[in-house]
Write a protein that holds these residues in place. Structure first.
Motif, PDB file in Angstrom:
ATOM      1  N   TRP A  18       0.765  -1.281  -0.468  1.00  0.00           N
ATOM      2  CA  TRP A  18       0.156   0.129  -0.346  1.00  0.00           C
ATOM      3  C   TRP A  18       0.679   1.162  -0.087  1.00  0.00           C
ATOM      4  O   TRP A  18       1.988   1.372  -0.307  1.00  0.00           O
ATOM      5  N   GLU A  21       2.849   2.514   2.935  1.00  0.00           N
ATOM      6  CA  GLU A  21       3.468   1.412   3.945  1.00  0.00           C
ATOM      7  C   GLU A  21       5.238   2.882   3.712  1.00  0.00           C
ATOM      8  O   GLU A  21       5.323   3.045   3.420  1.00  0.00           O
ATOM      9  N   TYR A  25       7.923  -1.024   7.731  1.00  0.00           N
ATOM     10  CA  TYR A  25       6.226  -2.256   7.798  1.00  0.00           C
ATOM     11  C   TYR A  25       7.139  -3.220   6.861  1.00  0.00           C
ATOM     12  O   TYR A  25       6.742  -4.461   6.976  1.00  0.00           O
ATOM     13  N   GLU A  29       6.389  -6.489   8.283  1.00  0.00           N
ATOM     14  CA  GLU A  29       5.505  -7.020   8.576  1.00  0.00           C
ATOM     15  C   GLU A  29       5.550  -7.983   6.982  1.00  0.00           C
ATOM     16  O   GLU A  29       4.506  -9.140   6.395  1.00  0.00           O
ATOM     17  N   ARG A  30       6.312  -8.006   5.584  1.00  0.00           N
ATOM     18  CA  ARG A  30       6.370  -7.749   4.917  1.00  0.00           C
ATOM     19  C   ARG A  30       7.501  -9.331   4.257  1.00  0.00           C
ATOM     20  O   ARG A  30       6.969  -9.480   3.712  1.00  0.00           O
TER      21      ARG A  30
ATOM     22  N   GLU B  45       3.915 -13.277  15.377  1.00  0.00           N
ATOM     23  CA  GLU B  45       3.291 -13.412  14.334  1.00  0.00           C
ATOM     24  C   GLU B  45       2.590 -14.397  14.063  1.00  0.00           C
ATOM     25  O   GLU B  45       3.305 -15.418  14.235  1.00  0.00           O
ATOM     26  N   TRP B  51      -5.517  -7.976  12.561  1.00  0.00           N
ATOM     27  CA  TRP B  51      -4.642  -6.701  13.494  1.00  0.00           C
ATOM     28  C   TRP B  51      -6.631  -6.150  14.428  1.00  0.00           C
ATOM     29  O   TRP B  51      -7.272  -5.381  13.910  1.00  0.00           O
ATOM     30  N   HIS B 122      -5.332  -5.560   8.010  1.00  0.00           N
ATOM     31  CA  HIS B 122      -4.871  -5.154   8.032  1.00  0.00           C
ATOM     32  C   HIS B 122      -4.296  -3.326   8.891  1.00  0.00           C
ATOM     33  O   HIS B 122      -5.544  -3.257   9.504  1.00  0.00           O
TER      34      HIS B 122
END
Lengths: 156, 782
Positions: A18, A21, A25, A29-30, B45, B51, B122
């Motif tokens: 996105w 981001e 992030y 997170e990815r 995680e 979330w 998200h």
């Protein structure tokens, strides 16, 4: 969007990123690289410090799109396999780690300092690390760790 | 001497392990932490997790007339939105008093109070969803002035009245003592709101177990008490709620109250999927309690020679909207409001009140910080009035073993108040000559290049602090530990099972050190803390090393007995003739091991569980506040040297020296780390840190605007550990975490007073407070 980034020498891609981001992030997170910490999201605490094309930056302030095509080095990229980098070892042996949340950022900031100045004075150490907040240690043992790391790297 | 003899009998069977008690082996979690692989709560995680996010009140005081969740639910990716009606069990929770709504029902009492929670795929979707929840508020005028709350004139914030607790302590007879005082000083000292500001944000991951129960992985200080509160709110038997401690990025009291715990579990149980919640920094500022702001009036009467005659103190703490730990914070502030001094006539009235400010609760020092700042400021004021050296005044009144506290309890255990002060007084002072071309980094204002020494004045200040260690007031506090010994790879190995919360202070290292010392086994693993293990109590009140250290020591003793019993049978010897050493089972004085531990155990595991209790205490009474409420006392003193630019009000702390009695430095490096870090938080309160709250709104909820000390703000520290063994504790240790945070703040402010001659009645001291020309009468506004 699709982001391609070289992290710790490996080509990585992140899909469906996105536009809002941050690089932080994406890393956390990815790409699952959670060594870079998220403590303020304002570039004030230094916990998310990474190298971006050789410059030390706060990953929370870099948008994911900006990092496309870049070379990123995170705290996970310092050690040689299981053996600690001398800076990491110095933080362990000097007791510079308590809760440890600030530690990855401080280790990278120390790395950046010692790359530029292999024998820093205490004043130079304090100035170089002033962008990294630590709430546990009062910094005394962090200064010791940097001194030790400087010595070890000079010998090495 | 008594202490030493008792210790001698206890140490007979101990080994002197090179990585045992009293040494500084690297902490076992440090390698993972420097590699970036240590899993903090915010790093967790699991596949399929959603979330969570929290809808919070934008008003300090309002009635809720309706909540519309339909627009939030309509957002793609939003799984659920829950409100108070969805709370399955008790709708109120709290660490001491269950008065805080899990989610607000008909009213909100502070800005940031949780009203609804959402789960989405998200974090950004979750954030958008909370903005889409429509809450209708009827806004009411907030009450944010604690004096007004105390006066009883305003509206009731809490149905039980606005005074959360009044602590009344009467010792001797102040009214008759007044006539005997030759010198009297009076002052009112105020402190602002300090934030624990741990770097690792509140976070947790709740995973439904598929049969109605839930597992919660969370950063916490006391997982067993958290479970009690979570289970009650979920309407579940505690056995169906399991908490596992995840990596804790600092705590300092700010994780004593629940944060994400109940909310994450509610969301996960409702949708049947794992839910993670993490606060960002702005949310964190309202997601945990702060140190109580205080207004403390002190009146001290003394004879001309400096002997204190009486002390009269009124304390007012603003507890904010809900109780949290306010009732025991005000007790702790009141217990030590007369400082570490012998005073025969004392009147103390401590009040904690409810207002519409964000809730205040535990933070390192727990009320004693504010009290120490006030009394130590008043002591310097008295020294000035007497024209007496401030250290001499402290030394001549310093409390000694056997003296009575205002609560009537006789002080016992090592009481080296004079030794601490004498040590600091003897330390050489840093040079006060500004050399030409002085590095700017050594001047107030630093590389801001604001002075080259012009208008810079130096000051030196001292302070002494005293605090109770462990839970006071009649609580039977416990810690449980299990130690098991088995063989792996042909060598004996030990495991420690304890629910003690590692927040950064180093309890994981200390537990392993104790096992090495007691059993002589080198390879020790401290298992992760969870609620399947017995309760270890809170990592709070500087108690954890004492309490869990005692539990691990006791468990080791049990294991050793079992080992020697088995060895005696095997060897056909009397158990009393055998000792366990790092080389094996031996008889004292013989050089060769009779039996190696690995050969004795083979495939067996020997284990023992021990529950440690401290000595009994009692609550103080309601009328005169008398009672033997405390387990033990700890002392620290600081000397601060400051430079002040009197034109710009900028400060550089040149040096901070401290002396502290730690009883026994279990891990000297970690003890120093506690003292240096605690002193830094005291420096923050003196000079930098204040959550600015206006009309109930936090104005500076970020690290850009809330300033914690950087490495440039901290001076080099000179730390001197004294080790006077405490007779009642394991290894003679004393609690170390909180005392440095007490005396650091007033030492710095006393140094600023020494430099400027200003009264400085409020912390943090701001630049405008220090510019003499702005305060012609020498009394800055407050």
């Amino acid at each position: 969007m699709l982001i391609e980034v070289t992290v710790n020498g490996r080509r990585r891609t992140a899909e469906n990123v996105w536009a809002g981001e941050s690089l932080l992030y994406v890393l956390r997170e990815r790409l699952g690289l959670r060594g870079s910490k998220d403590a303020c999201e304002q570039g004030e605490c230094g916990s998310c410090s990474v190298y971006l094309d050789g410059d030390l930056v706060c990953a929370c302030l870099v948008s994911a799109g900006q990092a496309d095509g870049a070379e990123v080095v995170t705290v996970e990229g310092l050690a040689d396999g299981e053996s600690l980098h001398p800076i990491q070892q110095a933080y362990v042996s000097e007791g510079a780690v308590q809760c440890g949340f600030c530690t990855p950022g401080l280790i990278l900031a120390t790395h950046c300092l010692l790359e530029a100045n292999s024998d820093p004075s205490d004043d130079e150490i304090r100035e170089a690390l002033a962008g990294n907040l630590c709430r546990c240690t009062g910094y005394e043992k962090i200064v010791s760790a940097v001194r030790l790391a400087a010595m070890e790297t000079a010998v090495g | 001497m008594r202490a030493r003899q008792q210790l001698d009998t206890k140490v007979r069977d101990r080994t002197t392990h090179v990585r045992g008690v009293g040494t500084s082996p690297p902490r076992p979690d440090a390698p993972l932490k420097v590699l970036g692989r240590f899993a903090y709560a915010s790093d967790l995680e699991i596949d399929g997790m959603l979330w969570g996010a929290t809808v919070r009140s934008p008003h300090p005081r309002a009635r809720i007339s309706g909540i519309d969740i339909s627009q939030a639910l309509a957002i793609r990716g939003v799984a659920t939105v829950l409100t108070a009606e969805d709370v399955p069990g008790h709708r109120f929770y709290g660490i001491k008093v269950a008065d805080q709504p899990v989610l607000a029902t008909h009213e909100v009492r502070y800005v940031g109070e949780p009203v609804a929670i959402v789960a989405a795929d998200h974090p950004e979707t979750a954030r958008r969803a909370i903005e889409a929840v429509r809450v209708d508020y009827e806004v009411r005028a907030p009450m944010t002035d604690p004096e007004e709350a105390l006066s009883g004139a305003g509206d009731l914030i809490d149905p039980g009245g606005n005074v959360a607790r009044h602590v009344r302590i009467r010792h001797g007879d102040v009214s008759s003592a007044r006539s005997r005082a030759e010198v009297v000083v009076r002052g009112e000292y105020a402190s602002g709101v300090q934030d624990p500001a741990f770097l690792g944000p509140e976070a947790g991951l709740a995973v439904p177990d598929g049969s109605g129960g839930v597992d919660l992985y969370v950063a916490a200080q006391w997982i067993h008490d958290d479970r009690r509160q979570v289970a009650a709110a979920l309407g579940l038997d505690p056995s169906r709620v399991r908490l596992t401690l995840s990596g804790v990025g600092g705590a300092f009291g700010g994780r004593e109250d629940l944060s994400v715990h109940i909310h994450a579990c509610m969301l996960a149980l409702r949708i049947g999927r794992p839910v993670k919640m993490t606060y960002n920094r702005e949310e964190s500022f309202v997601g945990h309690v702060h140190r109580h702001p205080s207004r403390i009036r002190v009146e001290l009467g003394a004879r001309r020679d400096g002997t204190l005659v009486y002390s009269k103190v009124r304390l007012l703490l603003d507890g904010g909207a809900y109780t949290s730990t306010s009732r025991i914070v005000i007790a702790n502030a009141s217990y030590f409001a007369a400082g570490a001094y012998k005073v025969d006539h004392v009147e103390i009235d401590g009040y904690a009140v409810y207002t519409n400010n964000p809730p205040r609760g535990a933070m390192r020092g727990f009320g004693a910080v504010q009290a120490c700042y006030a009394i130590e400021s008043a002591m310097d004021s008295l020294a000035g009035e007497l024209d007496m050296d401030p250290v001499e005044l402290r030394i001549c009144n310093a409390i000694q073993e056997g003296d009575l506290l205002p609560t009537g309890q006789g002080v016992d255990g090592p009481t080296p108040t004079r030794e601490l002060l004498e040590h600091l007084r003897r330390l050489p002072l840093p040079s006060d000559r500004l050399v030409a071309g002085e590095d700017l980094r050594r001047l107030p204002g630093g590389v801001g290049n604001t002075t080259h020494g012009e208008a810079v004045v130096r000051g030196v200040g001292y302070a002494l602090g005293m605090k109770a260690i462990g839970f006071s007031g009649g609580v039977d506090d416990i810690s449980t530990a299990r130690v098991s010994v088995s063989v792996a790879g042909g060598r004996p190995v030990a495991e420690v099972y304890s629910a003690a919360s590692e927040c950064g202070q180093g309890i994981v290292a200390v537990q392993a050190q104790i096992v090495r010392t007691e059993l002589g086994i080198d390879s020790v693993t401290v298992r992760p803390a969870d609620t399947d293990i017995g309760d270890a109590g809170s990592s709070a009140a500087s108690r954890q090393t004492w309490m869990t250290g005692g539990a691990v020591e006791g468990a080791c003793h049990g294991v050793r007995e079992l080992i020697l019993e088995r060895a005696a049978r095997r060897l056909g010897r009397s158990q009393g003739d055998l000792v366990l050493t790092p080389r094996g089972i031996m008889t004292p004085g013989e050089g060769e091991a009779l039996l190696h531990l690995a050969d004795l155990l083979c495939h067996d595991t020997i284990e023992h569980t021990f529950v440690y209790h401290h000595r009994p205490t009692e609550p103080i009474d309601d009328v005169r506040g008398q009672g033997d409420a405390h387990i033990a006392f700890a002392y620290a003193a600081h000397r601060a040297v400051v430079d002040v630019d009197t034109e710009l009000g900028l400060v550089r702390v040149v040096e901070l020296a401290t002396a502290q009695d730690v009883g026994k430095a279990m891990n000297p490096q970690a003890v120093e780390g506690q003292i240096e870090g605690g002193s830094a938080q005291g420096l923050g309160l003196a000079l930098l840190e204040e959550v600015q709250v206006e009309d109930g709104f936090v104005k500076n909820a970020s690290f850009t605007d809330y300033l914690i000390p950087t490495i440039l703000d901290m001076p080099p520290m000179d730390v001197r550990l004294f080790e006077f063994p405490h007779p009642d504790s394991p290894y003679g240790l004393n609690g170390v975490g909180e005392p440095p945070t007490l005396s650091s703040t007033p030492a710095i402010v006393n140094a600023l007073r020494d430099a400027t001659g200003l009264d400085l009645p409020r912390v943090p001291v701001r630049p405008t407070d220090l510019i003499a020309s702005l305060h012609g009468d020498g009394s800055p506004g407050g």
